[in-house]
Design a protein around this motif. Structure first.
Motif, PDB file in Angstrom:
ATOM      1  N   GLY A 180      -4.801  -5.428  -0.675  1.00 16.68           N
ATOM      2  CA  GLY A 180      -5.952  -6.053  -1.318  1.00 16.68           C
ATOM      3  C   GLY A 180      -6.190  -5.505  -2.710  1.00 16.68           C
ATOM      4  O   GLY A 180      -6.475  -6.262  -3.648  1.00 16.68           O
ATOM      5  N   ALA A 181      -6.064  -4.182  -2.870  1.00 17.83           N
ATOM      6  CA  ALA A 181      -6.258  -3.578  -4.194  1.00 17.83           C
ATOM      7  C   ALA A 181      -5.206  -4.064  -5.179  1.00 17.83           C
ATOM      8  O   ALA A 181      -5.511  -4.358  -6.349  1.00 17.83           O
ATOM      9  N   ILE A 182      -3.949  -4.173  -4.744  1.00 18.74           N
ATOM     10  CA  ILE A 182      -2.882  -4.679  -5.620  1.00 18.74           C
ATOM     11  C   ILE A 182      -3.195  -6.112  -6.048  1.00 18.74           C
ATOM     12  O   ILE A 182      -3.072  -6.471  -7.238  1.00 18.74           O
ATOM     13  N   ALA A 183      -3.600  -6.945  -5.096  1.00 19.91           N
ATOM     14  CA  ALA A 183      -3.930  -8.332  -5.423  1.00 19.91           C
ATOM     15  C   ALA A 183      -5.095  -8.409  -6.400  1.00 19.91           C
ATOM     16  O   ALA A 183      -5.084  -9.216  -7.343  1.00 19.91           O
ATOM     17  N   GLY A 184      -6.120  -7.584  -6.201  1.00 25.61           N
ATOM     18  CA  GLY A 184      -7.269  -7.592  -7.097  1.00 25.61           C
ATOM     19  C   GLY A 184      -6.898  -7.203  -8.511  1.00 25.61           C
ATOM     20  O   GLY A 184      -7.319  -7.856  -9.482  1.00 25.61           O
ATOM     21  N   HIS A 185      -6.112  -6.134  -8.660  1.00 24.91           N
ATOM     22  CA  HIS A 185      -5.675  -5.714  -9.999  1.00 24.91           C
ATOM     23  C   HIS A 185      -4.794  -6.778 -10.644  1.00 24.91           C
ATOM     24  O   HIS A 185      -4.943  -7.079 -11.843  1.00 24.91           O
ATOM     25  N   ALA A 186      -3.879  -7.350  -9.869  1.00 20.56           N
ATOM     26  CA  ALA A 186      -2.978  -8.363 -10.429  1.00 20.56           C
ATOM     27  C   ALA A 186      -3.742  -9.601 -10.866  1.00 20.56           C
ATOM     28  O   ALA A 186      -3.439 -10.201 -11.904  1.00 20.56           O
ATOM     29  N   ALA A 187      -4.754  -9.985 -10.107  1.00 19.79           N
ATOM     30  CA  ALA A 187      -5.500 -11.207 -10.417  1.00 19.79           C
ATOM     31  C   ALA A 187      -6.285 -11.106 -11.719  1.00 19.79           C
ATOM     32  O   ALA A 187      -6.548 -12.125 -12.368  1.00 19.79           O
ATOM     33  N   VAL A 188      -6.666  -9.877 -12.117  1.00 22.15           N
ATOM     34  CA  VAL A 188      -7.412  -9.710 -13.364  1.00 22.15           C
ATOM     35  C   VAL A 188      -6.519  -9.189 -14.488  1.00 22.15           C
ATOM     36  O   VAL A 188      -7.011  -8.732 -15.515  1.00 22.15           O
ATOM     37  N   GLY A 189      -5.201  -9.261 -14.297  1.00 24.38           N
ATOM     38  CA  GLY A 189      -4.273  -8.899 -15.362  1.00 24.38           C
ATOM     39  C   GLY A 189      -4.154  -7.404 -15.602  1.00 24.38           C
ATOM     40  O   GLY A 189      -4.099  -6.971 -16.764  1.00 24.38           O
ATOM     41  N   GLU A 190      -4.096  -6.613 -14.538  1.00 23.06           N
ATOM     42  CA  GLU A 190      -3.927  -5.160 -14.649  1.00 23.06           C
ATOM     43  C   GLU A 190      -2.659  -4.718 -13.911  1.00 23.06           C
ATOM     44  O   GLU A 190      -2.712  -4.069 -12.863  1.00 23.06           O
ATOM     45  N   PRO A 191      -1.478  -5.103 -14.431  1.00 18.74           N
ATOM     46  CA  PRO A 191      -0.229  -4.824 -13.705  1.00 18.74           C
ATOM     47  C   PRO A 191       0.054  -3.338 -13.524  1.00 18.74           C
ATOM     48  O   PRO A 191       0.636  -2.956 -12.507  1.00 18.74           O
ATOM     49  N   GLN A 192      -0.333  -2.496 -14.479  1.00 18.16           N
ATOM     50  CA  GLN A 192      -0.035  -1.073 -14.336  1.00 18.16           C
ATOM     51  C   GLN A 192      -0.808  -0.460 -13.176  1.00 18.16           C
ATOM     52  O   GLN A 192      -0.272   0.351 -12.412  1.00 18.16           O
ATOM     53  N   ARG A 193      -2.066  -0.838 -13.042  1.00 15.02           N
ATOM     54  CA  ARG A 193      -2.849  -0.319 -11.918  1.00 15.02           C
ATOM     55  C   ARG A 193      -2.321  -0.845 -10.593  1.00 15.02           C
ATOM     56  O   ARG A 193      -2.325  -0.135  -9.584  1.00 15.02           O
ATOM     57  N   ALA A 194      -1.876  -2.087 -10.587  1.00 17.23           N
ATOM     58  CA  ALA A 194      -1.279  -2.642  -9.368  1.00 17.23           C
ATOM     59  C   ALA A 194       0.014  -1.909  -9.022  1.00 17.23           C
ATOM     60  O   ALA A 194       0.242  -1.526  -7.876  1.00 17.23           O
ATOM     61  N   ARG A 195       0.853  -1.687 -10.038  1.00 18.67           N
ATOM     62  CA  ARG A 195       2.143  -1.042  -9.810  1.00 18.67           C
ATOM     63  C   ARG A 195       1.968   0.388  -9.288  1.00 18.67           C
ATOM     64  O   ARG A 195       2.780   0.876  -8.490  1.00 18.67           O
ATOM     65  N   ALA A 196       0.909   1.051  -9.710  1.00 19.99           N
ATOM     66  CA  ALA A 196       0.675   2.425  -9.276  1.00 19.99           C
ATOM     67  C   ALA A 196       0.447   2.518  -7.765  1.00 19.99           C
ATOM     68  O   ALA A 196       0.550   3.608  -7.190  1.00 19.99           O
ATOM     69  N   LEU A 197       0.159   1.404  -7.132  1.00 18.82           N
ATOM     70  CA  LEU A 197      -0.112   1.396  -5.696  1.00 18.82           C
ATOM     71  C   LEU A 197       1.104   0.980  -4.865  1.00 18.82           C
ATOM     72  O   LEU A 197       1.034   0.954  -3.629  1.00 18.82           O
ATOM     73  N   TRP A 198       2.212   0.671  -5.509  1.00 15.51           N
ATOM     74  CA  TRP A 198       3.370   0.161  -4.781  1.00 15.51           C
ATOM     75  C   TRP A 198       3.926   1.181  -3.788  1.00 15.51           C
ATOM     76  O   TRP A 198       4.297   0.837  -2.682  1.00 15.51           O
ATOM     77  N   ARG A 199       3.992   2.445  -4.204  1.00 14.58           N
ATOM     78  CA  ARG A 199       4.555   3.456  -3.307  1.00 14.58           C
ATOM     79  C   ARG A 199       3.677   3.624  -2.066  1.00 14.58           C
ATOM     80  O   ARG A 199       4.196   3.781  -0.959  1.00 14.58           O
ATOM     81  N   GLN A 200       2.366   3.582  -2.274  1.00 12.50           N
ATOM     82  CA  GLN A 200       1.454   3.691  -1.132  1.00 12.50           C
ATOM     83  C   GLN A 200       1.637   2.505  -0.194  1.00 12.50           C
ATOM     84  O   GLN A 200       1.641   2.663   1.036  1.00 12.50           O
ATOM     85  N   ARG A 201       1.797   1.320  -0.767  1.00 10.51           N
ATOM     86  CA  ARG A 201       2.035   0.136   0.064  1.00 10.51           C
ATOM     87  C   ARG A 201       3.333   0.280   0.853  1.00 10.51           C
ATOM     88  O   ARG A 201       3.392  -0.050   2.046  1.00 10.51           O
ATOM     89  N   GLN A 202       4.379   0.787   0.185  1.00  8.17           N
ATOM     90  CA  GLN A 202       5.659   0.955   0.864  1.00  8.17           C
ATOM     91  C   GLN A 202       5.544   1.894   2.067  1.00  8.17           C
ATOM     92  O   GLN A 202       6.157   1.675   3.110  1.00  8.17           O
ATOM     93  N   ARG A 203       4.734   2.927   1.913  1.00 10.66           N
ATOM     94  CA  ARG A 203       4.531   3.872   3.015  1.00 10.66           C
ATOM     95  C   ARG A 203       3.931   3.175   4.225  1.00 10.66           C
ATOM     96  O   ARG A 203       4.386   3.372   5.365  1.00 10.66           O
ATOM     97  N   TRP A 204       2.915   2.350   4.010  1.00  9.95           N
ATOM     98  CA  TRP A 204       2.273   1.673   5.122  1.00  9.95           C
ATOM     99  C   TRP A 204       3.079   0.480   5.613  1.00  9.95           C
ATOM    100  O   TRP A 204       2.940   0.062   6.777  1.00  9.95           O
ATOM    101  N   GLN A 205       3.931  -0.075   4.762  1.00 11.80           N
ATOM    102  CA  GLN A 205       4.850  -1.099   5.246  1.00 11.80           C
ATOM    103  C   GLN A 205       5.824  -0.509   6.257  1.00 11.80           C
ATOM    104  O   GLN A 205       6.261  -1.197   7.180  1.00 11.80           O
TER     105      GLN A 205
END
Length: 419
Positions: A295-320
């Protein structure tokens, strides 16, 4: 009546709350919709007998402090309205809401598989029983059996015990080897390991599944297959849960691509449809932790904040990784697709038995021949069961997506006339 928002989020569970909070600092006008009377979704459902975790309360407080976020509870999406609009209805009115970006956090539903006696009063879904108890259903002193697969059985049992029920058995269909394999991986997710100790129940049995619910007017007992041996247990309630099915109806109506039975998304949680994102269990089940980060990645991406979204990718991978372990170790045994007898109802709304469906080639033919899926639930229960039993893919839903008042539906006609 119509309104407009920069971002509309459908669903106020963990994913929807996280998406709103991630997008809120941008100043965008955000509307969060949910059909429940309070935010939290199914996993953090509020009610007379609910005890919300501290994180849920903290997210609620943060959301309430955001002046640019409007929360619309007890609100359902009735239909699509134009290229980027939704027709909505709450207990008082219907209205149209237009958006620039849409984030789907529509969650998941329980998979309920038919077996003899599953329509008896006293038989519910495992998550359904948990929701009923949180809403005020008295279970004190009742004898309860849970059957199916996955951690939801343990969570539902804990809720029932906390409200005075006596849990006699938790029948997990996965073999002991799979349960042990999953348990050995839990140290990778320490909070999940701690939860497993808290949810431990002496009545837990692996390699065990429901065969039939017993009784005439209501549930009186349950027949289980435990390690190849049949046994019967007297009880007042049976709660079954065979996993979760992503709620993709709105995504299908929008024309989003589907991957398996979930909404297909890219690294930014963007769907195949322009300006539409998806997060949480509608894009694949993985628990509240995965839903929060998606949800946080989607929220950041929707408002044009790719760097903040990208910073959460590793955390997402862990829970995936946790989600993948769940899918692999609690995969349903093929025997569960053969529980229904010829006269076992598959569609409870229209009283359609298994024998009326077994020879049909697809979902559409089954509906034409038997009215399966044409009752009050509109295929939400029997559609998922038929997909598991026969491999049928239900077609995209047609509006209205839920029962609606005539004056609400008339707004679609008025909008077309004005155009």
């Amino acid at each position: 009546m119509s309104a407009r928002a920069d971002i509309v989020i459908v669903g106020a569970g963990p994913a929807g709350l996280a998406a709103a909070l991630a997008a809120a600092p941008s100043g965008a006008r955000i509307v969060v919709l949910d059909d429940n009377p309070a935010p939290g979704g199914q996993i953090w459902r509020d009610g007379a007998q609910a005890t919300l975790p501290a994180e849920a309360l903290r997210l609620r407080e943060r959301l309430a402090a955001c002046a640019n976020v409007r929360l619309a509870c007890a609100t359902r999406v009735v239909a699509l309205a134009g290229a980027r609009g939704l027709l909505l209805e709450d207990p008082e009115r219907g209205w149209r809401l237009d958006y620039e970006k849409l984030i789907l956090c529509t969650g998941a539903r329980e998979l309920l598989l038919p077996f003899p006696g599953w329509t008896l009063p006293g038989v519910t879904g495992a998550g359904g029983l948990q929701a009923l108890i949180k809403g005020g259903l008295p279970v004190s002193g009742e004898h309860l059996v849970l059957a199916g697969s996955g951690p939801l059985l343990l969570a539902s049992a804990a809720t029932a015990k906390a409200n005075g029920a006596r849990v006699l058995r938790i029948a997990e269909q996965a073999p002991w080897s799979a349960v042990a394999r999953f348990a050995l991986r839990l140290p990778r997710w320490p909070n999940k390991l701690a939860q497993s100790f808290a949810l431990h129940d002496p009545g837990y049995r692996a390699n065990s599944h429901v065969v039939a619910a017993l009784g005439s007017e209501r549930l009186e007992g349950v027949r289980l297959n435990q390690g190849g041996k049949l046994l019967e247990i007297e009880c007042e309630r049976l709660a079954c849960g065979f996993g979760l099915i992503p709620n993709i109806q709105l995504a299908q109506a929008l024309g989003c691509a589907i991957d398996g039975n979930a909404i297909a998304v890219d690294a930014w949680q963007a769907s195949s449809r322009e300006a539409v994102y998806a997060a949480g269990e509608c894009s694949g089940f993985g628990g509240s932790e995965l839903a929060l980060v998606e949800g946080a990645i989607a929220g950041h991406a929707a408002v044009g904040e790719p760097q903040r979204a990208r910073a959460l990718w590793r955390q997402r991978q862990r829970w995936q990784g946790f989600a993948e372990a769940l899918r692999r170790d609690f995969a349903l045994d093929p025997r569960l697709s053969r529980l229904a007898a010829p006269d076992t109802l598959v569609c409870r709304c229209e009283d359609v038995p298994y024998s009326s469906l077994a020879g049909q080639p697809d979902w559409t033919a089954a509906k034409l021949a038997s009215r399966c899926g044409m009752g009050a639930c509109q295929g939400r229960v029997c559609g998922a069961a038929a997909q598991h039993l026969f491999g049928w893919q239900p077609p995209a839903p047609r509006p209205p997506f839920s029962p609606a008042r005539l004056d609400t539906l008339l707004q679609l006609v008025e909008d077309d006339g004005a155009a």
